[in-house]
Write a protein that holds these residues in place. Sequence first.
Motif, PDB file in Angstrom:
ATOM      1  N   GLU A  23       1.172   8.951  -1.873  1.00 36.09           N
ATOM      2  CA  GLU A  23       0.300   9.932  -2.540  1.00 36.09           C
ATOM      3  C   GLU A  23      -0.620  10.609  -1.533  1.00 36.09           C
ATOM      4  O   GLU A  23      -0.864  11.812  -1.616  1.00 36.09           O
ATOM      5  CB  GLU A  23      -0.522   9.251  -3.640  1.00 36.09           C
ATOM      6  CG  GLU A  23       0.252   9.018  -4.912  1.00 36.09           C
ATOM      7  CD  GLU A  23       0.833  10.306  -5.480  1.00 36.09           C
ATOM      8  OE1 GLU A  23       0.089  11.304  -5.623  1.00 36.09           O
ATOM      9  OE2 GLU A  23       2.055  10.329  -5.759  1.00 36.09           O
ATOM     10  N   ARG A  24      -1.140   9.852  -0.572  1.00 32.23           N
ATOM     11  CA  ARG A  24      -1.996  10.448   0.452  1.00 32.23           C
ATOM     12  C   ARG A  24      -1.218  11.432   1.319  1.00 32.23           C
ATOM     13  O   ARG A  24      -1.749  12.482   1.699  1.00 32.23           O
ATOM     14  CB  ARG A  24      -2.642   9.355   1.300  1.00 32.23           C
ATOM     15  CG  ARG A  24      -3.763   8.611   0.555  1.00 32.23           C
ATOM     16  CD  ARG A  24      -4.431   7.567   1.412  1.00 32.23           C
ATOM     17  NE  ARG A  24      -4.970   8.123   2.638  1.00 32.23           N
ATOM     18  CZ  ARG A  24      -5.362   7.380   3.678  1.00 32.23           C
ATOM     19  NH1 ARG A  24      -5.269   6.068   3.634  1.00 32.23           N
ATOM     20  NH2 ARG A  24      -5.843   7.960   4.763  1.00 32.23           N
TER      21      ARG A  24
ATOM     22  N   TYR B 292       0.830  -1.210   0.000  1.00 29.20           N
ATOM     23  CA  TYR B 292       0.000   0.000   0.000  1.00 29.20           C
ATOM     24  C   TYR B 292       0.865   1.261   0.000  1.00 29.20           C
ATOM     25  O   TYR B 292       0.365   2.378  -0.014  1.00 29.20           O
ATOM     26  CB  TYR B 292      -0.914  -0.021   1.237  1.00 29.20           C
ATOM     27  CG  TYR B 292      -1.960   1.076   1.270  1.00 29.20           C
ATOM     28  CD1 TYR B 292      -3.115   1.004   0.492  1.00 29.20           C
ATOM     29  CD2 TYR B 292      -1.800   2.187   2.093  1.00 29.20           C
ATOM     30  CE1 TYR B 292      -4.085   2.000   0.541  1.00 29.20           C
ATOM     31  CE2 TYR B 292      -2.766   3.194   2.141  1.00 29.20           C
ATOM     32  CZ  TYR B 292      -3.899   3.097   1.364  1.00 29.20           C
ATOM     33  OH  TYR B 292      -4.859   4.081   1.406  1.00 29.20           O
TER      34      TYR B 292
ATOM     35  N   THR C 161       0.256   4.221  -2.531  1.00 25.13           N
ATOM     36  CA  THR C 161      -0.981   4.943  -2.217  1.00 25.13           C
ATOM     37  C   THR C 161      -0.778   5.828  -0.993  1.00 25.13           C
ATOM     38  O   THR C 161      -1.205   6.983  -0.965  1.00 25.13           O
ATOM     39  CB  THR C 161      -2.132   3.947  -1.974  1.00 25.13           C
ATOM     40  OG1 THR C 161      -2.301   3.134  -3.140  1.00 25.13           O
ATOM     41  CG2 THR C 161      -3.438   4.666  -1.656  1.00 25.13           C
ATOM     42  N   ALA C 162      -0.086   5.286   0.005  1.00 25.88           N
ATOM     43  CA  ALA C 162       0.179   6.063   1.222  1.00 25.88           C
ATOM     44  C   ALA C 162       1.034   7.291   0.912  1.00 25.88           C
ATOM     45  O   ALA C 162       0.783   8.379   1.438  1.00 25.88           O
ATOM     46  CB  ALA C 162       0.871   5.184   2.267  1.00 25.88           C
TER      47      ALA C 162
ATOM     48  N   LYS D 242      -0.907  14.602  -0.580  1.00 24.30           N
ATOM     49  CA  LYS D 242      -2.169  15.356  -0.614  1.00 24.30           C
ATOM     50  C   LYS D 242      -2.636  15.770   0.786  1.00 24.30           C
ATOM     51  O   LYS D 242      -3.725  16.313   0.932  1.00 24.30           O
ATOM     52  CB  LYS D 242      -3.256  14.505  -1.258  1.00 24.30           C
ATOM     53  CG  LYS D 242      -2.997  14.179  -2.716  1.00 24.30           C
ATOM     54  CD  LYS D 242      -4.067  13.237  -3.251  1.00 24.30           C
ATOM     55  CE  LYS D 242      -3.773  12.857  -4.687  1.00 24.30           C
ATOM     56  NZ  LYS D 242      -4.715  11.850  -5.203  1.00 24.30           N
ATOM     57  N   SER D 243      -1.835  15.480   1.811  1.00 27.70           N
ATOM     58  CA  SER D 243      -2.219  15.724   3.215  1.00 27.70           C
ATOM     59  C   SER D 243      -3.507  15.004   3.567  1.00 27.70           C
ATOM     60  O   SER D 243      -4.316  15.485   4.355  1.00 27.70           O
ATOM     61  CB  SER D 243      -2.341  17.225   3.496  1.00 27.70           C
ATOM     62  OG  SER D 243      -1.098  17.863   3.313  1.00 27.70           O
ATOM     63  N   ASP D 244      -3.685  13.822   3.001  1.00 25.65           N
ATOM     64  CA  ASP D 244      -4.873  13.009   3.224  1.00 25.65           C
ATOM     65  C   ASP D 244      -4.567  11.898   4.231  1.00 25.65           C
ATOM     66  O   ASP D 244      -4.784  10.719   3.966  1.00 25.65           O
ATOM     67  CB  ASP D 244      -5.344  12.404   1.888  1.00 25.65           C
ATOM     68  CG  ASP D 244      -6.562  11.510   2.063  1.00 25.65           C
ATOM     69  OD1 ASP D 244      -7.354  11.756   2.986  1.00 25.65           O
ATOM     70  OD2 ASP D 244      -6.705  10.549   1.279  1.00 25.65           O
ATOM     71  N   VAL D 245      -4.013  12.283   5.361  1.00 28.37           N
ATOM     72  CA  VAL D 245      -3.750  11.309   6.416  1.00 28.37           C
ATOM     73  C   VAL D 245      -3.944  12.011   7.742  1.00 28.37           C
ATOM     74  O   VAL D 245      -3.438  13.103   7.965  1.00 28.37           O
ATOM     75  CB  VAL D 245      -2.329  10.701   6.284  1.00 28.37           C
ATOM     76  CG1 VAL D 245      -1.276  11.784   6.251  1.00 28.37           C
ATOM     77  CG2 VAL D 245      -2.064   9.708   7.391  1.00 28.37           C
TER      78      VAL D 245
END
Length: 193
Positions: free
Chosen positions: A170-171, A164, A167-168, A174-177
Amino acid sequence: MATQPEFEHPKKAFGWAARDPSGVLSTFNFSRRETGEKDVAFKVLYCGICHTDLHMAKNGWGTSTYPLVPGHEIVGVVTLDGIIDTISADHSLLPLIDLLKSHGKLVLVGAPEKPLELPAWPLLVGRKMVAGSGMGGMKETQEMIDFAAKHNVQPDIEVIPMDYVNTAMERVHKSDVKYRFVIDIRNTLKTSP
Protein backbone atom coordinates in the motif's frame (compact mmCIF):
# COMPACT_ATOMS: atom_id res chain seq x y z
CA MET A 1 -10.88 -36.10 -8.73
CA ALA A 2 -8.43 -33.55 -10.15
CA THR A 3 -5.57 -32.33 -7.97
CA GLN A 4 -5.50 -28.62 -7.15
CA PRO A 5 -2.63 -26.90 -9.02
CA GLU A 6 -0.95 -25.85 -5.80
CA PHE A 7 -0.62 -29.50 -4.70
CA GLU A 8 0.04 -31.32 -7.99
CA HIS A 9 3.86 -31.26 -7.86
CA PRO A 10 6.17 -33.18 -5.49
CA LYS A 11 8.20 -30.35 -3.93
CA LYS A 12 6.49 -28.49 -1.10
CA ALA A 13 6.87 -24.71 -1.07
CA PHE A 14 5.62 -21.80 1.00
CA GLY A 15 5.10 -18.09 0.33
CA TRP A 16 2.63 -15.23 0.54
CA ALA A 17 0.09 -14.97 -2.28
CA ALA A 18 -2.64 -12.69 -3.58
CA ARG A 19 -5.86 -14.65 -4.20
CA ASP A 20 -7.74 -11.93 -6.13
CA PRO A 21 -7.35 -8.37 -7.51
CA SER A 22 -7.59 -6.88 -4.01
CA GLY A 23 -3.87 -7.67 -3.93
CA VAL A 24 -3.95 -8.62 -0.25
CA LEU A 25 -1.24 -11.18 0.46
CA SER A 26 -1.57 -14.05 2.91
CA THR A 27 0.27 -17.28 3.67
CA PHE A 28 0.15 -19.86 0.92
CA ASN A 29 1.29 -23.49 0.79
CA PHE A 30 1.89 -24.75 -2.73
CA SER A 31 4.03 -27.20 -4.66
CA ARG A 32 6.68 -26.99 -7.35
CA ARG A 33 7.90 -29.51 -9.89
CA GLU A 34 11.25 -31.22 -9.39
CA THR A 35 14.27 -29.21 -10.52
CA GLY A 36 15.41 -30.37 -13.94
CA GLU A 37 18.89 -30.35 -15.41
CA LYS A 38 18.22 -27.01 -17.14
CA ASP A 39 16.68 -25.39 -14.04
CA VAL A 40 18.29 -23.38 -11.28
CA ALA A 41 17.14 -23.81 -7.69
CA PHE A 42 17.88 -21.07 -5.18
CA LYS A 43 17.04 -20.14 -1.63
CA VAL A 44 15.50 -16.66 -1.38
CA LEU A 45 16.87 -14.64 1.55
CA TYR A 46 15.50 -11.18 0.71
CA CYS A 47 12.91 -9.84 -1.73
CA GLY A 48 12.36 -6.26 -2.90
CA ILE A 49 8.93 -4.75 -3.48
CA CYS A 50 8.26 -2.57 -6.52
CA HIS A 51 5.37 -1.30 -8.64
CA THR A 52 5.55 -4.39 -10.87
CA ASP A 53 4.62 -6.52 -7.84
CA LEU A 54 1.77 -4.15 -7.10
CA HIS A 55 0.47 -4.31 -10.69
CA MET A 56 0.66 -8.11 -10.73
CA ALA A 57 -0.96 -8.56 -7.29
CA LYS A 58 -3.82 -6.19 -8.18
CA ASN A 59 -4.11 -7.34 -11.83
CA GLY A 60 -3.20 -3.85 -13.01
CA TRP A 61 -2.22 -5.11 -16.46
CA GLY A 62 -5.06 -7.60 -16.77
CA THR A 63 -2.71 -10.60 -17.03
CA SER A 64 -2.56 -11.92 -13.46
CA THR A 65 -3.52 -15.49 -12.61
CA TYR A 66 -4.43 -16.28 -9.01
CA PRO A 67 -3.17 -17.43 -6.62
CA LEU A 68 -0.11 -15.28 -7.37
CA VAL A 69 3.12 -15.05 -5.36
CA PRO A 70 4.72 -11.74 -6.40
CA GLY A 71 8.37 -10.84 -6.07
CA HIS A 72 11.09 -10.78 -8.71
CA GLU A 73 13.80 -8.65 -7.09
CA ILE A 74 15.46 -11.28 -4.98
CA VAL A 75 18.71 -11.95 -3.19
CA GLY A 76 19.52 -15.48 -2.26
CA VAL A 77 21.88 -18.40 -2.52
CA VAL A 78 22.29 -19.71 -6.06
CA THR A 79 24.23 -23.12 -9.14
CA LEU A 80 24.64 -19.91 -12.14
CA ASP A 81 27.07 -20.47 -14.99
CA GLY A 82 28.69 -17.48 -16.58
CA ILE A 83 31.22 -16.46 -19.20
CA ILE A 84 33.57 -13.49 -18.97
CA ASP A 85 34.27 -12.15 -22.47
CA THR A 86 37.61 -10.31 -22.51
CA ILE A 87 37.85 -9.98 -26.32
CA SER A 88 38.50 -6.39 -27.42
CA ALA A 89 38.16 -7.14 -31.16
CA ASP A 90 35.06 -7.53 -33.31
CA HIS A 91 33.50 -10.97 -32.68
CA SER A 92 30.18 -12.80 -32.60
CA LEU A 93 28.36 -13.10 -29.27
CA LEU A 94 26.00 -15.85 -30.44
CA PRO A 95 28.44 -18.77 -29.90
CA LEU A 96 29.10 -17.55 -26.36
CA ILE A 97 25.39 -17.09 -25.59
CA ASP A 98 24.71 -20.59 -26.92
CA LEU A 99 27.21 -22.00 -24.39
CA LEU A 100 25.34 -20.51 -21.41
CA LYS A 101 22.94 -22.57 -19.37
CA SER A 102 19.46 -21.23 -18.68
CA HIS A 103 19.73 -18.07 -16.53
CA GLY A 104 23.44 -17.86 -17.36
CA LYS A 105 25.24 -14.55 -17.73
CA LEU A 106 27.69 -13.28 -20.31
CA VAL A 107 29.80 -10.44 -18.90
CA LEU A 108 31.63 -8.22 -21.36
CA VAL A 109 34.84 -6.67 -20.05
CA GLY A 110 36.59 -6.20 -23.40
CA ALA A 111 35.99 -3.01 -25.36
CA PRO A 112 35.75 -3.60 -29.15
CA GLU A 113 36.01 -0.54 -31.37
CA LYS A 114 32.79 -1.38 -33.23
CA PRO A 115 29.38 -2.22 -31.71
CA LEU A 116 28.73 -5.94 -31.32
CA GLU A 117 25.58 -7.59 -32.69
CA LEU A 118 23.38 -8.85 -29.85
CA PRO A 119 20.80 -11.46 -30.90
CA ALA A 120 17.68 -11.15 -28.76
CA TRP A 121 15.96 -14.51 -29.35
CA PRO A 122 18.62 -16.74 -27.67
CA LEU A 123 18.50 -14.42 -24.64
CA LEU A 124 14.72 -14.56 -24.40
CA VAL A 125 14.17 -18.28 -24.80
CA GLY A 126 17.06 -19.20 -22.49
CA ARG A 127 16.43 -16.44 -19.94
CA LYS A 128 20.05 -15.48 -20.38
CA MET A 129 21.68 -12.16 -19.54
CA VAL A 130 24.38 -9.99 -21.04
CA ALA A 131 26.09 -7.47 -18.80
CA GLY A 132 29.15 -5.27 -18.97
CA SER A 133 31.76 -4.15 -16.53
CA GLY A 134 34.61 -1.68 -16.78
CA MET A 135 36.12 -3.03 -13.59
CA GLY A 136 37.95 -6.24 -12.95
CA GLY A 137 36.80 -9.57 -11.62
CA MET A 138 36.26 -11.17 -8.23
CA LYS A 139 39.34 -9.59 -6.64
CA GLU A 140 38.25 -6.04 -7.45
CA THR A 141 34.65 -6.77 -6.49
CA GLN A 142 35.79 -8.08 -3.10
CA GLU A 143 37.96 -4.97 -2.66
CA MET A 144 34.92 -2.77 -3.32
CA ILE A 145 32.80 -4.72 -0.81
CA ASP A 146 35.61 -4.51 1.77
CA PHE A 147 35.90 -0.75 1.16
CA ALA A 148 32.14 -0.29 1.62
CA ALA A 149 32.24 -2.30 4.86
CA LYS A 150 35.26 -0.41 6.20
CA HIS A 151 33.69 2.99 5.51
CA ASN A 152 30.14 1.96 6.44
CA VAL A 153 28.77 2.55 2.92
CA GLN A 154 25.34 0.92 2.92
CA PRO A 155 22.38 0.75 0.53
CA ASP A 156 19.37 2.96 1.21
CA ILE A 157 16.70 0.36 1.94
CA GLU A 158 13.97 -0.28 4.46
CA VAL A 159 14.15 -3.88 5.69
CA ILE A 160 10.73 -5.20 6.67
CA PRO A 161 9.35 -8.44 8.10
CA MET A 162 7.21 -10.69 5.91
CA ASP A 163 4.00 -9.87 7.79
CA TYR A 164 4.43 -6.17 6.89
CA VAL A 165 4.16 -6.92 3.16
CA ASN A 166 0.57 -5.71 2.66
CA THR A 167 1.30 -2.40 4.38
CA ALA A 168 4.45 -2.05 2.28
CA MET A 169 2.48 -2.74 -0.93
CA GLU A 170 0.00 0.00 0.00
CA ARG A 171 2.86 2.40 0.76
CA VAL A 172 4.42 1.65 -2.65
CA HIS A 173 1.02 2.32 -4.23
CA LYS A 174 0.86 5.70 -2.45
CA SER A 175 4.54 6.47 -3.25
CA ASP A 176 5.11 6.57 0.51
CA VAL A 177 8.56 5.01 0.47
CA LYS A 178 11.82 6.89 0.34
CA TYR A 179 13.97 3.89 -0.59
CA ARG A 180 13.41 0.29 -1.67
CA PHE A 181 11.48 -2.04 0.64
CA VAL A 182 13.35 -5.30 1.18
CA ILE A 183 11.62 -8.25 2.86
CA ASP A 184 13.82 -10.21 5.26
CA ILE A 185 12.73 -13.64 4.02
CA ARG A 186 15.39 -15.59 5.90
CA ASN A 187 14.48 -14.32 9.35
CA THR A 188 10.76 -13.57 9.12
CA LEU A 189 9.05 -15.99 6.72
CA LYS A 190 7.35 -18.56 8.91
CA THR A 191 5.59 -21.58 7.52
CA SER A 192 1.85 -21.55 7.99
CA PRO A 193 0.28 -23.67 10.73
